[in-house]
Design a protein around this motif. Structure first.
Motif, mmCIF file in Angstrom:
data_model
loop_
_atom_site.group_PDB
_atom_site.id
_atom_site.type_symbol
_atom_site.label_atom_id
_atom_site.label_comp_id
_atom_site.label_asym_id
_atom_site.label_seq_id
_atom_site.Cartn_x
_atom_site.Cartn_y
_atom_site.Cartn_z
ATOM 1 N N ILE A 45 -21.598 53.649 177.123
ATOM 2 C CA ILE A 45 -20.529 52.907 176.935
ATOM 3 C C ILE A 45 -19.219 53.903 177.184
ATOM 4 N N PRO A 46 -18.356 53.299 177.993
ATOM 5 C CA PRO A 46 -17.089 54.078 178.346
ATOM 6 C C PRO A 46 -16.505 54.595 177.177
ATOM 7 N N PHE A 47 -15.685 55.581 177.277
ATOM 8 C CA PHE A 47 -14.731 56.390 176.210
ATOM 9 C C PHE A 47 -15.160 56.838 175.019
ATOM 10 N N ILE A 48 -16.851 56.703 175.174
ATOM 11 C CA ILE A 48 -17.559 57.512 173.928
ATOM 12 C C ILE A 48 -17.906 58.868 174.387
ATOM 13 N N SER A 49 -17.367 59.770 173.572
ATOM 14 C CA SER A 49 -17.865 61.099 173.702
ATOM 15 C C SER A 49 -19.338 61.394 173.333
ATOM 16 N N VAL A 50 -19.696 62.623 173.623
ATOM 17 C CA VAL A 50 -21.096 63.101 173.528
ATOM 18 C C VAL A 50 -21.256 63.087 171.718
ATOM 19 N N GLY A 51 -20.176 63.829 171.185
ATOM 20 C CA GLY A 51 -20.301 63.850 169.823
ATOM 21 C C GLY A 51 -20.329 62.501 169.083
ATOM 22 N N LEU A 52 -19.588 61.772 169.635
ATOM 23 C CA LEU A 52 -19.536 60.339 168.753
ATOM 24 C C LEU A 52 -20.959 59.566 169.106
ATOM 25 N N ALA A 53 -21.216 59.811 170.314
ATOM 26 C CA ALA A 53 -22.534 59.070 170.603
ATOM 27 C C ALA A 53 -23.660 59.644 169.754
ATOM 28 N N TRP A 54 -23.685 60.810 169.416
ATOM 29 C CA TRP A 54 -24.687 61.252 168.510
ATOM 30 C C TRP A 54 -24.587 60.802 167.305
ATOM 31 N N THR A 55 -23.230 60.979 166.727
ATOM 32 C CA THR A 55 -22.885 60.419 165.357
ATOM 33 C C THR A 55 -23.347 58.824 165.297
ATOM 34 N N LEU A 56 -23.102 58.111 166.256
ATOM 35 C CA LEU A 56 -23.576 56.654 166.255
ATOM 36 C C LEU A 56 -24.849 56.470 166.199
ATOM 37 N N THR A 57 -25.640 57.330 166.862
ATOM 38 C CA THR A 57 -27.113 57.461 167.219
ATOM 39 C C THR A 57 -27.584 57.526 165.696
ATOM 40 N N CYS A 58 -27.164 58.612 164.988
ATOM 41 C CA CYS A 58 -27.680 59.011 163.786
ATOM 42 C C CYS A 58 -27.510 57.937 162.712
ATOM 43 N N GLN A 59 -26.049 57.437 162.804
ATOM 44 C CA GLN A 59 -25.845 56.142 162.023
ATOM 45 C C GLN A 59 -26.796 55.010 162.147
ATOM 46 N N VAL A 60 -26.923 54.680 163.384
ATOM 47 C CA VAL A 60 -27.752 53.487 163.668
ATOM 48 C C VAL A 60 -29.127 53.838 163.378
ATOM 49 N N HIS A 61 -29.825 54.787 163.663
ATOM 50 C CA HIS A 61 -31.031 55.289 163.291
ATOM 51 C C HIS A 61 -31.410 55.252 161.971
ATOM 52 N N ASN A 62 -30.591 55.952 161.261
ATOM 53 C CA ASN A 62 -30.590 55.817 159.599
ATOM 54 C C ASN A 62 -30.509 54.171 159.180
#
Length: 159
Positions: A45-62
């Motif tokens: 997704i454009p404009f999403i940094s690597v850190g934010l992508a991992w945070t969203l991955t963590c949130q969605v996964h949990n």
């Protein structure tokens, strides 16, 4: 030990396959691949940094694993266990309710590793850390603890 019964015309002999399916060959790798695919989709997704992508991955996964393991009850098919699994969550049915099996340890370690990746790639940002830590503890670790086995807090999700 699961009760075994002879069932003519079925492919398994377990009254509730939710007990043992996570022992299937390759299921752990498939689970990890799904997490990585979700991460790469979020990262694309454009404009999403690597850190934010991992945070969203963590949130969605949990959140998804909380719904899958600790909210949904019963089985996605008609089990032959005379309704014993009807009031149990998926986590309570997994490995026939035995605590600290290899599968359950794996399901505790994976969210922790995703949390550590999110923390590292967000460069230990305080906001990301707090959000990921709360998500990890509330949605992924606390519900898996033995003291919450068959416990419904405040009667939520009792029926």
């Amino acid at each position: 030990q699961s009760k075994q019964a002879m069932q003519v015309g079925t492919a398994h002999s377990d009254p509730n396959p939710n007990h043992i399916y996570f022992n299937s060959r390759g299921i752990w790798m498939t689970y990890i691949i799904f997490i990585l695919i979700a991460h790469f989709i979020i990262l694309s997704i454009p404009f999403i940094s690597v850190g934010l992508a991992w945070t969203l991955t963590c949130q969605v996964h949990n959140f998804i694993t909380y719904l899958w393991l600790h909210w949904e009850k019963g089985a996605p098919f008609e089990p032959l266990d005379q309704g014993e699994s009807r009031t149990l969550t998926h986590w309570e049915q997994l490995d026939d309710g035995v605590q600290f099996t290899a599968n359950k340890k794996f399901l505790l370690v994976v969210p922790t590793v995703v949390f550590l990746l999110a923390t590292f790639y967000s460069r230990y940002d305080q906001i990301h850390f707090i959000a990921n830590a709360l998500s990890l503890v509330v949605l992924s670790i606390a519900p898996k603890l033995p003291m919450f086995y068959r416990v419904r807090l405040f009667g939520i999700n009792k029926w």
